[in-house]
Design a protein around this motif. Structure first.
Motif, PDB file in Angstrom:
ATOM      1  N   GLU A  95       0.819  -1.200   0.000  1.00 20.92           N
ATOM      2  CA  GLU A  95       0.000   0.000   0.000  1.00 20.92           C
ATOM      3  C   GLU A  95       0.859   1.259   0.000  1.00 20.92           C
ATOM      4  O   GLU A  95       0.532   2.254  -0.652  1.00 20.92           O
ATOM      5  CB  GLU A  95      -0.957  -0.006   1.195  1.00 20.92           C
ATOM      6  N   TYR A  96       1.964   1.227   0.730  1.00 25.76           N
ATOM      7  CA  TYR A  96       2.888   2.363   0.706  1.00 25.76           C
ATOM      8  C   TYR A  96       3.461   2.519  -0.703  1.00 25.76           C
ATOM      9  O   TYR A  96       3.554   3.628  -1.240  1.00 25.76           O
ATOM     10  CB  TYR A  96       4.004   2.155   1.727  1.00 25.76           C
ATOM     11  N   PHE A  97       3.818   1.397  -1.296  1.00 28.24           N
ATOM     12  CA  PHE A  97       4.372   1.391  -2.648  1.00 28.24           C
ATOM     13  C   PHE A  97       3.383   2.021  -3.630  1.00 28.24           C
ATOM     14  O   PHE A  97       3.748   2.891  -4.435  1.00 28.24           O
ATOM     15  CB  PHE A  97       4.697  -0.049  -3.040  1.00 28.24           C
ATOM     16  N   TYR A  98       2.111   1.609  -3.574  1.00 24.05           N
ATOM     17  CA  TYR A  98       1.110   2.170  -4.477  1.00 24.05           C
ATOM     18  C   TYR A  98       0.928   3.663  -4.218  1.00 24.05           C
ATOM     19  O   TYR A  98       0.718   4.445  -5.158  1.00 24.05           O
ATOM     20  CB  TYR A  98      -0.228   1.453  -4.304  1.00 24.05           C
ATOM     21  N   ALA A  99       1.011   4.065  -2.949  1.00 25.60           N
ATOM     22  CA  ALA A  99       0.876   5.489  -2.626  1.00 25.60           C
ATOM     23  C   ALA A  99       1.974   6.307  -3.293  1.00 25.60           C
ATOM     24  O   ALA A  99       1.728   7.432  -3.758  1.00 25.60           O
ATOM     25  CB  ALA A  99       0.907   5.693  -1.112  1.00 25.60           C
TER      26      ALA A  99
END
Length: 316
Positions: A95-99
């Protein structure tokens, strides 16, 4: 100007020690508008721009407990802000990566994002130090239990840690007797499914795991030595370590002088270097902390140095 902080829920902030709060407070003193949202508020619709769906405009009250009031809640286009500050705590999960991809799109639309989303992706906090072997202890990154065992046989006293950990979570020390090495490997690498970092144990940890902050490529002149307590091997404050501010050493300056300009040029306005003895053990780029502990103990205003650097970067 509008400063949008992408962070964990602001209701969870411990304002006596939170570095993001210190940034907000200093920026508000200068007349900047303080807005906040969470990663889950970021939205990108096809044909549209990246927005923060429920961004909140904040007024800081000066009260330690009820420290903010909400002036407005609205959808905010990231490209229409003065700056976006990505301050979401690890773990650096999917999720951090997608953010970071959503923030990267906002950059293409004109937003100024700090730290730069691409740089966040390219500098995972445990792995980034491998680019600078002249400063780090013997270090291994692998999923192989066999390779880890060979590293232990060579160095005898080692530290094992997950790549996505924070606050000292999941860190193990294995001494010369190798006690529980097999079990620890299985726990961390999930039977070969996940990658592990292994480092030679540094006895200087007893004097503290130092957080050396680098802002705009320059070292803050004081660091926070996080000293293990009660027989712990971990100095992290989240693991019960005691934070003692002290002037940075000549070795700290040497490491910061070598890495600071390189990392700043890649879009990393704020970096936290972890140094044990004279060895670099991690490069923290997601949401480096320790602003208030250093300021409270030394009088050096870290938040002021940060907002100074931010304002200079926005003029560049």
């Amino acid at each position: 100007m509008i400063l949008l902080f992408v962070a964990d829920p602001i209701e969870t902030f411990k304002t006596h020690k939170d570095s993001t709060f210190a940034m907000m407070r200093e920026a508000a003193k200068r007349g900047h508008e303080i807005w906040a949202c969470e990663v889950g508020d970021l939205v990108w619709r096809s044909g549209g721009r990246v927005v923060a769906r429920k961004a909140r405009a904040l007024a800081l009250t000066g009260d330690a407990k009820d420290w903010f009031t909400v002036l407005a809640t609205q959808e905010l286009v990231l490209a229409e802000t003065g700056a976006v500050l990505m301050r979401k705590d690890p773990p650096f999960d999917s999720e951090y990566f997608y953010a970071t991809h959503l923030l990267g799109q906002a950059e293409r639309e004109g937003a100024r994002v700090f730290n730069k989303p691409a740089a966040l992706r390219e500098h995972p906090e445990k792995l980034a130090l491998m680019e600078f072997p002249q400063f780090c202890p013997p270090t291994l990154v692998t999923r192989s239990a066999e390779v880890i065992r060979a590293f232990h046989a060579e160095h005898r006293d080692i530290i094992l840690k997950p790549l996505d950990g924070m606050g000292g979570a999941g860190i193990f020390r294995v001494g010369a007797d190798g006690l529980n090495l097999g079990s620890i490997i299985e726990t961390l690498n999930k039977n070969g499914a996940e990658t592990v970092m292994v480092q030679r144990y540094l006895p200087e940890i007893l004097q503290g795991d130092k957080r050396v902050l680098v802002i705009g490529g320059e070292a803050v002149p004081f660091c926070l030595a996080r000293i293990p307590q009660g027989g712990e091997v971990r100095g992290n404050l989240a693991a019960g370590g005691k934070g003692v501010a002290q002037p940075i050493s000549e070795r700290d300056r040497e490491i910061a002088a070598a890495l600071g300009p390189v990392l700043a040029a890649r879009g990393l306005l704020l970096v936290g270097l972890d140094v044990i003895g004279g060895s670099l053990t991690e490069i923290n780029v997601t949401s480096p902390t320790c602003f208030q502990e250093i300021t409270d103990q030394t009088g050096f205003d870290v938040a002021k140095m940060f907002v100074d650097a931010l304002e200079r970067a926005l003029l560049a």
